[in-house]
Design a protein around this motif. Structure first.
Motif, PDB file in Angstrom:
ATOM      1  N   UNK A  20      -5.787  21.555 -24.489  1.00  0.00           N
ATOM      2  CA  UNK A  20      -4.906  20.393 -24.634  1.00  0.00           C
ATOM      3  C   UNK A  20      -5.056  19.495 -23.408  1.00  0.00           C
ATOM      4  N   UNK A  21      -5.159  18.189 -23.656  1.00  0.00           N
ATOM      5  CA  UNK A  21      -5.169  17.236 -22.556  1.00  0.00           C
ATOM      6  C   UNK A  21      -3.869  17.324 -21.770  1.00  0.00           C
ATOM      7  N   UNK A  22      -3.989  17.227 -20.463  1.00  0.00           N
ATOM      8  CA  UNK A  22      -2.794  17.190 -19.630  1.00  0.00           C
ATOM      9  C   UNK A  22      -2.862  16.022 -18.652  1.00  0.00           C
ATOM     10  N   UNK A  23      -3.058  14.843 -19.205  1.00  0.00           N
ATOM     11  CA  UNK A  23      -3.054  13.612 -18.413  1.00  0.00           C
ATOM     12  C   UNK A  23      -4.293  13.482 -17.556  1.00  0.00           C
ATOM     13  N   UNK A  24      -4.099  13.060 -16.307  1.00  0.00           N
ATOM     14  CA  UNK A  24      -5.213  12.799 -15.414  1.00  0.00           C
ATOM     15  C   UNK A  24      -5.879  14.071 -14.919  1.00  0.00           C
ATOM     16  N   UNK A  28      -6.168  21.908 -20.276  1.00  0.00           N
ATOM     17  CA  UNK A  28      -5.735  23.271 -19.994  1.00  0.00           C
ATOM     18  C   UNK A  28      -5.978  24.123 -21.231  1.00  0.00           C
ATOM     19  N   UNK A  29      -6.247  25.402 -21.029  1.00  0.00           N
ATOM     20  CA  UNK A  29      -6.357  26.349 -22.134  1.00  0.00           C
ATOM     21  C   UNK A  29      -4.954  26.843 -22.471  1.00  0.00           C
ATOM     22  N   UNK A  30      -4.565  26.667 -23.722  1.00  0.00           N
ATOM     23  CA  UNK A  30      -3.232  27.023 -24.191  1.00  0.00           C
ATOM     24  C   UNK A  30      -3.301  28.294 -25.049  1.00  0.00           C
ATOM     25  N   UNK A  52      -6.998  22.919 -11.807  1.00  0.00           N
ATOM     26  CA  UNK A  52      -8.330  22.691 -12.340  1.00  0.00           C
ATOM     27  C   UNK A  52      -8.280  22.347 -13.828  1.00  0.00           C
ATOM     28  N   UNK A  53      -9.389  21.835 -14.320  1.00  0.00           N
ATOM     29  CA  UNK A  53      -9.488  21.453 -15.717  1.00  0.00           C
ATOM     30  C   UNK A  53     -10.319  22.491 -16.459  1.00  0.00           C
ATOM     31  N   UNK A  85     -12.902  14.594 -17.225  1.00  0.00           N
ATOM     32  CA  UNK A  85     -12.361  13.432 -17.913  1.00  0.00           C
ATOM     33  C   UNK A  85     -12.398  13.667 -19.411  1.00  0.00           C
ATOM     34  N   UNK A  86     -11.266  13.533 -20.105  1.00  0.00           N
ATOM     35  CA  UNK A  86     -11.286  13.717 -21.555  1.00  0.00           C
ATOM     36  C   UNK A  86     -12.217  12.716 -22.219  1.00  0.00           C
ATOM     37  N   UNK A  87     -13.020  13.189 -23.137  1.00  0.00           N
ATOM     38  CA  UNK A  87     -13.940  12.306 -23.841  1.00  0.00           C
ATOM     39  C   UNK A  87     -13.189  11.484 -24.882  1.00  0.00           C
TER      40      UNK A  87
END
Length: 262
Positions: A20-24, A28-30, A52-53, A85-87
């Motif tokens: 899941x995206x977590x902003x900037x 994160x792995x949920x 970390x991402x 960076x999220x694609x």
């Protein structure tokens, strides 16, 4: 309201991992669990609660390990890398691929493959797979066969296109240098997010090659009797759409194909 991607289950199908995206700060792995009637509120797994991402979780068939991708520092490195960076969904999948980056732009973050083991009390400490597998570029989406052969995507130098699918074997506890799957699967365009069948009889991956239904489609390549990969076939409109379809994963019982779509 955020982007969710990737789906991987513990054996039995009652525990789900996804990203899941977590902003900037990237992704994160949920984790969420089901009692057969409803799913619990998703929470970050213990090894993905830091700065970390992390993305692209894969559960081994025995449920004892999770492979995932992260921009976290390597052993001995004091300074974290920038977040993944999220694609854009229009780009077709997880972040990765530096083709077309202006010379003045900062280099894309290094992303590598890590593994964490399940213990009796939860999860161990993540371990980097090392420099034989990881390239220092962007190595994403690990999946493994029953015998432990690793498939993943990478934009490392020497590929056939913007992003290619690679395979590494484990021999006597050591990883062999990754081999490009070649033009039977890869093209001069972008191939990414491979799911390898547990018996290595087929591979499903996303591609931005021309002729698809959307920005990225899912394709399947069968392995023939000679051990070669047949030409990838588009999985068609029952799976693909006019948007981006990527991140394929099979349920533990082999009856359902999960994937991410924009």
């Amino acid at each position: 309201e955020r982007r969710e991607l990737n789906a991987a289950f513990l054996p039995g199908g009652q525990t789900l991992f996804f990203s899941r995206d977590r902003g900037q700060r990237g992704t994160a792995v949920m984790m969420t669990a089901s009692d057969g009637r409803r799913w619990t509120m998703p929470e970050p797994v213990p090894f993905s609660r830091g700065e970390y991402s992390d993305v692209d979780a894969f559960v081994t068939p025995d449920g004892r390990e999770i492979y995932f991708c992260s921009d976290r520092p390597l052993p001995g490195e004091p300074v974290p890398q920038a977040g993944i960076a999220p694609a854009s969904p229009a780009a077709g999948g997880t972040a990765g691929g530096s083709s077309g980056t202006p010379p003045s732009a900062p280099p894309p973050p290094r992303v590598g493959i890590w593994v964490v083991a399940r213990t009796a009390s939860g999860w161990g400490e993540p371990a980097w797979l090392g420099s034989v597998v990881n390239s220092g570029a962007q190595d994403y989406y690990p999946t493994l066969t029953r015998t432990g052969t690793l498939y993943f995507s990478s934009n490392r130098q020497g590929g056939l296109g913007e992003n290619d699918i690679y395979r590494a074997r484990r021999v006597d506890g050591r990883w062999t240098p990754p081999e490009n799957l070649g033009r039977g699967v890869n093209s001069e365009f972008r191939e990414f997010d491979p799911f390898i069948a547990p018996d290595e009889s087929y591979v499903i991956s996303a591609s931005s090659r021309p002729g698809g239904l959307g920005a990225a489609d899912l394709y399947i390549s069968l392995r023939n009797a000679r051990g070669e990969w047949d030409e990838p076939k588009n999985m068609g409109p029952s799976v693909n759409s006019a948007a981006s379809d990527y991140a394929p994963m099979l349920s533990p019982d082999g009856k359902f194909l999960f994937f991410t779509s924009s």
